[in-house]
Design a protein around this motif. Structure first.
Motif, PDB file in Angstrom:
ATOM      1  N   GLU A  67       0.808  -1.216   0.000  1.00  0.00           N
ATOM      2  CA  GLU A  67       0.000   0.000   0.000  1.00  0.00           C
ATOM      3  C   GLU A  67       0.848   1.276   0.000  1.00  0.00           C
ATOM      4  OE1 GLU A  67      -2.769  -0.311   3.188  1.00  0.00           O
ATOM      5  OE2 GLU A  67      -3.843  -2.018   2.296  1.00  0.00           O
ATOM      6  N   ASP A  68       2.163   1.136   0.072  1.00  0.00           N
ATOM      7  CA  ASP A  68       3.066   2.280   0.007  1.00  0.00           C
ATOM      8  C   ASP A  68       3.198   2.709  -1.456  1.00  0.00           C
ATOM      9  OD1 ASP A  68       5.427   3.874  -0.306  1.00  0.00           O
ATOM     10  OD2 ASP A  68       6.159   3.147   1.623  1.00  0.00           O
ATOM     11  N   VAL A  69       2.665   3.894  -1.792  1.00  0.00           N
ATOM     12  CA  VAL A  69       2.612   4.350  -3.186  1.00  0.00           C
ATOM     13  C   VAL A  69       4.003   4.445  -3.797  1.00  0.00           C
ATOM     14  CG1 VAL A  69       1.923   6.230  -4.719  1.00  0.00           C
ATOM     15  CG2 VAL A  69       0.460   5.597  -2.782  1.00  0.00           C
ATOM     16  N   ASP A  70       4.948   5.042  -3.079  1.00  0.00           N
ATOM     17  CA  ASP A  70       6.309   5.189  -3.608  1.00  0.00           C
ATOM     18  C   ASP A  70       6.967   3.834  -3.831  1.00  0.00           C
ATOM     19  OD1 ASP A  70       6.073   7.941  -3.561  1.00  0.00           O
ATOM     20  OD2 ASP A  70       6.917   8.132  -1.543  1.00  0.00           O
ATOM     21  N   MET A  71       6.731   2.920  -2.905  1.00  0.00           N
ATOM     22  CA  MET A  71       7.299   1.580  -3.035  1.00  0.00           C
ATOM     23  C   MET A  71       6.711   0.876  -4.258  1.00  0.00           C
ATOM     24  SD  MET A  71       9.508  -0.478  -1.602  1.00  0.00           S
ATOM     25  CE  MET A  71       9.688   0.279   0.032  1.00  0.00           C
ATOM     26  N   ARG A  72       5.406   1.030  -4.431  1.00  0.00           N
ATOM     27  CA  ARG A  72       4.759   0.383  -5.572  1.00  0.00           C
ATOM     28  C   ARG A  72       5.297   0.926  -6.897  1.00  0.00           C
ATOM     29  NH1 ARG A  72       0.051   1.204  -4.105  1.00  0.00           N
ATOM     30  NH2 ARG A  72      -0.621   2.936  -5.397  1.00  0.00           N
ATOM     31  N   LYS A  73       5.467   2.239  -6.980  1.00  0.00           N
ATOM     32  CA  LYS A  73       6.004   2.849  -8.206  1.00  0.00           C
ATOM     33  C   LYS A  73       7.406   2.344  -8.503  1.00  0.00           C
ATOM     34  CE  LYS A  73       3.305   7.143  -8.131  1.00  0.00           C
ATOM     35  NZ  LYS A  73       3.386   8.624  -7.980  1.00  0.00           N
ATOM     36  N   GLU A  74       8.212   2.154  -7.455  1.00  0.00           N
ATOM     37  CA  GLU A  74       9.577   1.663  -7.644  1.00  0.00           C
ATOM     38  C   GLU A  74       9.567   0.263  -8.253  1.00  0.00           C
ATOM     39  OE1 GLU A  74      13.470   0.350  -5.007  1.00  0.00           O
ATOM     40  OE2 GLU A  74      12.028   1.772  -4.139  1.00  0.00           O
ATOM     41  N   PHE A  75       8.684  -0.612  -7.745  1.00  0.00           N
ATOM     42  CA  PHE A  75       8.645  -1.980  -8.257  1.00  0.00           C
ATOM     43  C   PHE A  75       7.973  -2.051  -9.627  1.00  0.00           C
ATOM     44  CE2 PHE A  75       9.783  -3.064  -3.935  1.00  0.00           C
ATOM     45  CZ  PHE A  75      10.657  -4.132  -4.142  1.00  0.00           C
ATOM     46  N   GLU A  76       7.028  -1.164  -9.889  1.00  0.00           N
ATOM     47  CA  GLU A  76       6.449  -1.112 -11.228  1.00  0.00           C
ATOM     48  C   GLU A  76       7.515  -0.740 -12.261  1.00  0.00           C
ATOM     49  OE1 GLU A  76       1.751   0.079 -10.433  1.00  0.00           O
ATOM     50  OE2 GLU A  76       3.246   1.667 -10.748  1.00  0.00           O
ATOM     51  N   LYS A  77       8.400   0.163 -11.883  1.00  0.00           N
ATOM     52  CA  LYS A  77       9.486   0.564 -12.776  1.00  0.00           C
ATOM     53  C   LYS A  77      10.484  -0.577 -12.966  1.00  0.00           C
ATOM     54  CE  LYS A  77      13.065   4.115 -13.309  1.00  0.00           C
ATOM     55  NZ  LYS A  77      13.686   5.328 -12.680  1.00  0.00           N
ATOM     56  N   ARG A  78      10.804  -1.262 -11.879  1.00  0.00           N
ATOM     57  CA  ARG A  78      11.769  -2.357 -11.956  1.00  0.00           C
ATOM     58  C   ARG A  78      11.252  -3.505 -12.832  1.00  0.00           C
ATOM     59  NH1 ARG A  78      15.840  -2.996  -8.006  1.00  0.00           N
ATOM     60  NH2 ARG A  78      15.967  -1.326  -6.461  1.00  0.00           N
ATOM     61  N   TRP A  79       9.971  -3.817 -12.671  1.00  0.00           N
ATOM     62  CA  TRP A  79       9.416  -4.999 -13.328  1.00  0.00           C
ATOM     63  C   TRP A  79       8.687  -4.686 -14.637  1.00  0.00           C
ATOM     64  CZ3 TRP A  79       7.221  -6.937  -8.046  1.00  0.00           C
ATOM     65  CH2 TRP A  79       8.270  -7.519  -7.310  1.00  0.00           C
ATOM     66  N   GLY A  80       8.431  -3.405 -14.905  1.00  0.00           N
ATOM     67  CA  GLY A  80       7.774  -3.026 -16.148  1.00  0.00           C
ATOM     68  C   GLY A  80       6.326  -3.454 -16.254  1.00  0.00           C
ATOM     69  N   VAL A  81       5.615  -3.464 -15.119  1.00  0.00           N
ATOM     70  CA  VAL A  81       4.199  -3.853 -15.094  1.00  0.00           C
ATOM     71  C   VAL A  81       3.441  -2.919 -14.157  1.00  0.00           C
ATOM     72  CG1 VAL A  81       4.629  -6.295 -15.584  1.00  0.00           C
ATOM     73  CG2 VAL A  81       4.603  -5.491 -13.213  1.00  0.00           C
ATOM     74  N   SER A  82       2.098  -2.926 -14.246  1.00  0.00           N
ATOM     75  CA  SER A  82       1.255  -2.220 -13.283  1.00  0.00           C
ATOM     76  C   SER A  82       0.919  -3.181 -12.150  1.00  0.00           C
ATOM     77  CB  SER A  82      -0.029  -1.738 -13.962  1.00  0.00           C
ATOM     78  OG  SER A  82       0.262  -0.785 -14.960  1.00  0.00           O
ATOM     79  N   LEU A  83       1.037  -2.720 -10.914  1.00  0.00           N
ATOM     80  CA  LEU A  83       0.820  -3.571  -9.744  1.00  0.00           C
ATOM     81  C   LEU A  83      -0.437  -3.166  -8.997  1.00  0.00           C
ATOM     82  CD1 LEU A  83       4.507  -3.695  -8.457  1.00  0.00           C
ATOM     83  CD2 LEU A  83       3.276  -5.513  -9.656  1.00  0.00           C
ATOM     84  N   SER A  84      -1.055  -4.125  -8.343  1.00  0.00           N
ATOM     85  CA  SER A  84      -2.276  -3.876  -7.575  1.00  0.00           C
ATOM     86  C   SER A  84      -1.997  -2.950  -6.398  1.00  0.00           C
ATOM     87  CB  SER A  84      -2.843  -5.202  -7.054  1.00  0.00           C
ATOM     88  OG  SER A  84      -3.928  -4.976  -6.182  1.00  0.00           O
ATOM     89  N   THR A  85      -2.991  -2.189  -6.015  1.00  0.00           N
ATOM     90  CA  THR A  85      -2.863  -1.291  -4.858  1.00  0.00           C
ATOM     91  C   THR A  85      -3.204  -2.013  -3.550  1.00  0.00           C
ATOM     92  OG1 THR A  85      -5.151  -0.547  -5.133  1.00  0.00           O
ATOM     93  CG2 THR A  85      -3.440   0.721  -6.253  1.00  0.00           C
ATOM     94  N   LYS A  86      -3.632  -3.257  -3.650  1.00  0.00           N
ATOM     95  CA  LYS A  86      -4.024  -4.014  -2.459  1.00  0.00           C
ATOM     96  C   LYS A  86      -3.140  -5.253  -2.312  1.00  0.00           C
ATOM     97  CE  LYS A  86      -8.886  -2.616  -2.767  1.00  0.00           C
ATOM     98  NZ  LYS A  86     -10.298  -3.088  -2.898  1.00  0.00           N
ATOM     99  N   GLY A  87      -2.973  -5.689  -1.058  1.00  0.00           N
ATOM    100  CA  GLY A  87      -2.210  -6.902  -0.790  1.00  0.00           C
ATOM    101  C   GLY A  87      -2.943  -8.132  -1.300  1.00  0.00           C
ATOM    102  N   GLY A  88      -2.212  -9.212  -1.463  1.00  0.00           N
ATOM    103  CA  GLY A  88      -2.810 -10.454  -1.936  1.00  0.00           C
ATOM    104  C   GLY A  88      -3.419 -11.262  -0.810  1.00  0.00           C
ATOM    105  N   LEU A  89      -3.799 -12.485  -1.125  1.00  0.00           N
ATOM    106  CA  LEU A  89      -4.383 -13.398  -0.151  1.00  0.00           C
ATOM    107  C   LEU A  89      -3.288 -14.181   0.567  1.00  0.00           C
ATOM    108  CD1 LEU A  89      -7.288 -14.886  -2.326  1.00  0.00           C
ATOM    109  CD2 LEU A  89      -7.511 -13.189  -0.502  1.00  0.00           C
ATOM    110  N   THR A  90      -3.503 -14.453   1.837  1.00  0.00           N
ATOM    111  CA  THR A  90      -2.607 -15.359   2.555  1.00  0.00           C
ATOM    112  C   THR A  90      -2.886 -16.781   2.089  1.00  0.00           C
ATOM    113  OG1 THR A  90      -4.190 -15.701   4.343  1.00  0.00           O
ATOM    114  CG2 THR A  90      -2.651 -13.852   4.580  1.00  0.00           C
ATOM    115  N   ALA A  91      -2.060 -17.720   2.539  1.00  0.00           N
ATOM    116  CA  ALA A  91      -2.262 -19.120   2.153  1.00  0.00           C
ATOM    117  C   ALA A  91      -3.637 -19.612   2.591  1.00  0.00           C
ATOM    118  CB  ALA A  91      -1.164 -19.984   2.767  1.00  0.00           C
TER     119      ALA A  91
END
Length: 413
Positions: free
Chosen positions: A126-150
């Motif tokens: 949910e950290d906007v800056d963190m998400r933008k950093e990983f979107e840049k690294r991986w070249g994809v758009s990422l969800s704004t919400k966390g995923g499901l636990t096991a």
């Protein structure tokens, strides 16, 4: 948790905390301290005040001290919260606790982003800056919400989740409430399991892929202290390494993973988590202590008067699916598990060593062999985690903060 809670209050009351560290790193200390000092003292533990004072003063002394956390306690959020507060209070946030993790690379798995709400390096989704950093690294758009636990995935199976890929895990046996696990996995439209054995979970799969064991693996392990160590294979694998299978599946599904070796994977991991140990501010947990065992135990009643505790034994590991295939399993008696009970409980039930009994919980029943154990108190029974079917008895009720199973004791008859 209650014992550590009382130690914290004593450290605050006697001024035996690291004032310099707290002032520099813990902005909510005053509020935290006031909440403890305003409490009325009460005996929750049975430990004498003299022993408690001695323990608090010994721990407060300068020098290297460590809290060892056994794997069965890691899932208790209240206990972990108290340990974190104690580490901050004494300035031992680095190296002050040593968790005995149930598996060898749990720290490494969390560092590379295997937790539902974190990116690699424990960056919050949910950290906007963190998400933008990983979107840049991986070249994809990422969800704004966390995923499901096991556990969340199993609960969503068949409703909002229709396919699942399980690698090296056997939730039918190792997760609580076996009946619910089987129902959830059977509700999927497509299940893939990758493992070194045809486990109970693999038997439900549409596709089973071969995995490799640790002696066939190369890569890295992250130990409990956060240090990365090299893992070198001892023998050549009979099939492709897990990372190659995952990379090829990803590429075929539209996201190319063009790693050439384990070294390339390790290099990316190092780049992604390099900032995870940077200096930070710490906040004390302001939370009222639950009384007794209410937070970790299912409520017993007349119909289910005994409390069941489960745990590992010397010669078995986890659900025992792998261990029972080795000669070491011959050292465990009886090999398919048992139910331990006090001499008083055994006598009241007319049972002796070797008696077969049925054990019932609110979710189902199994049978097992009685083992009379002098060190168990009346009313508490014990089953090792390698006992066949024991998770049929346990509950999947979740803790609201960790979203993991919260009970450590279950009501049975």
């Amino acid at each position: 948790a209650a014992l550590l809670h009382d130690m914290i209050r004593l450290l605050l009351k006697e001024g035996l905390y690291d004032k310099e560290f707290v002032a520099r790193n813990c902005p909510n200390f005053e509020e935290f301290s006031q909440s403890f000092l305003e409490e009325e003292e009460e005996d929750r533990t049975g430990v004498s005040r003299e022993d408690l004072v001695e323990a608090a003063r010994l721990y407060a002394e300068k020098g290297k001290k460590a809290i060892i956390i056994f794997s069965s306690e890691i899932g208790d959020p209240q206990l972990i919260s108290m340990i974190a507060d104690l580490l901050m209070l004494t300035g031992r946030v680095e190296g002050g606790a040593f968790p005995c993790l149930p598996l060898s690379n749990l720290r490494g798995a969390s560092e590379v982003g295997a937790l539902a709400e974190f990116y690699p390096g424990h960056g919050e989704v949910e950290d906007v800056d963190m998400r933008k950093e990983f979107e840049k690294r991986w070249g994809v758009s990422l969800s704004t919400k966390g995923g499901l636990t096991a556990v969340g995935m199993i609960e969503a199976a068949g409703s909002s989740l229709f396919g699942l890929y399980i690698v090296g895990e056997n939730p039918v046996v190792s997760f609580p409430d076996t009946t619910r696990m089987v129902k959830g996995l059977s509700s999927l439209e497509f299940l893939v399991v990758q493992d070194i054995f045809l486990t109970e979970t693999a038997q439900l799969a549409d596709v089973v892929l071969p995995g490799i064991s640790f002696v066939e693996s190369s890569g890295t392990l992250t130990n409990a202290a956060g240090r990365t160590e090299r893992l070198n294979k001892a023998i050549e694998p009979l099939t492709r390494p897990d990372w190659q299978v995952i990379a090829e599946l990803s590429s075929r599904m539209g996201y190319p993973m063009q790693y050439r070796s384990e070294t390339a994977v390790a290099k990316e991991k190092k780049a992604l988590v390099k900032g995870s140990l940077e200096p930070r501010k710490y906040r004390f947990e302001l939370k009222e202590l639950d009384s007794g065992l209410e937070s970790v135990s299912e409520e017993p009643d007349r119909e289910y008067p005994y409390m069941l505790m489960t745990g590992a034994t010397l010669f078995s590991l986890g659900d025992n699916f792998r261990t029972r295939r080795s000669n070491i399993s011959l050292l465990e008696s009886p090999g398919d598990g048992y139910i331990g009970m006090s001499p008083e409980d055994a006598q009241s039930l007319g049972a002796t060593d070797g008696t077969r009994v049925s054990i019932w919980s609110r979710r189902g029943n199994i049978s097992s062999t009685v083992k009379v154990q002098e060190d168990l108190p009346a009313g508490l029974v014990f089953m090792p985690t390698h006992s066949l079917g024991y998770n049929i008895l346990t509950s999947l009720s979740l803790d609201c903060s960790t979203r993991s199973p919260r009970f450590r004791l279950w009501a049975v008859r």
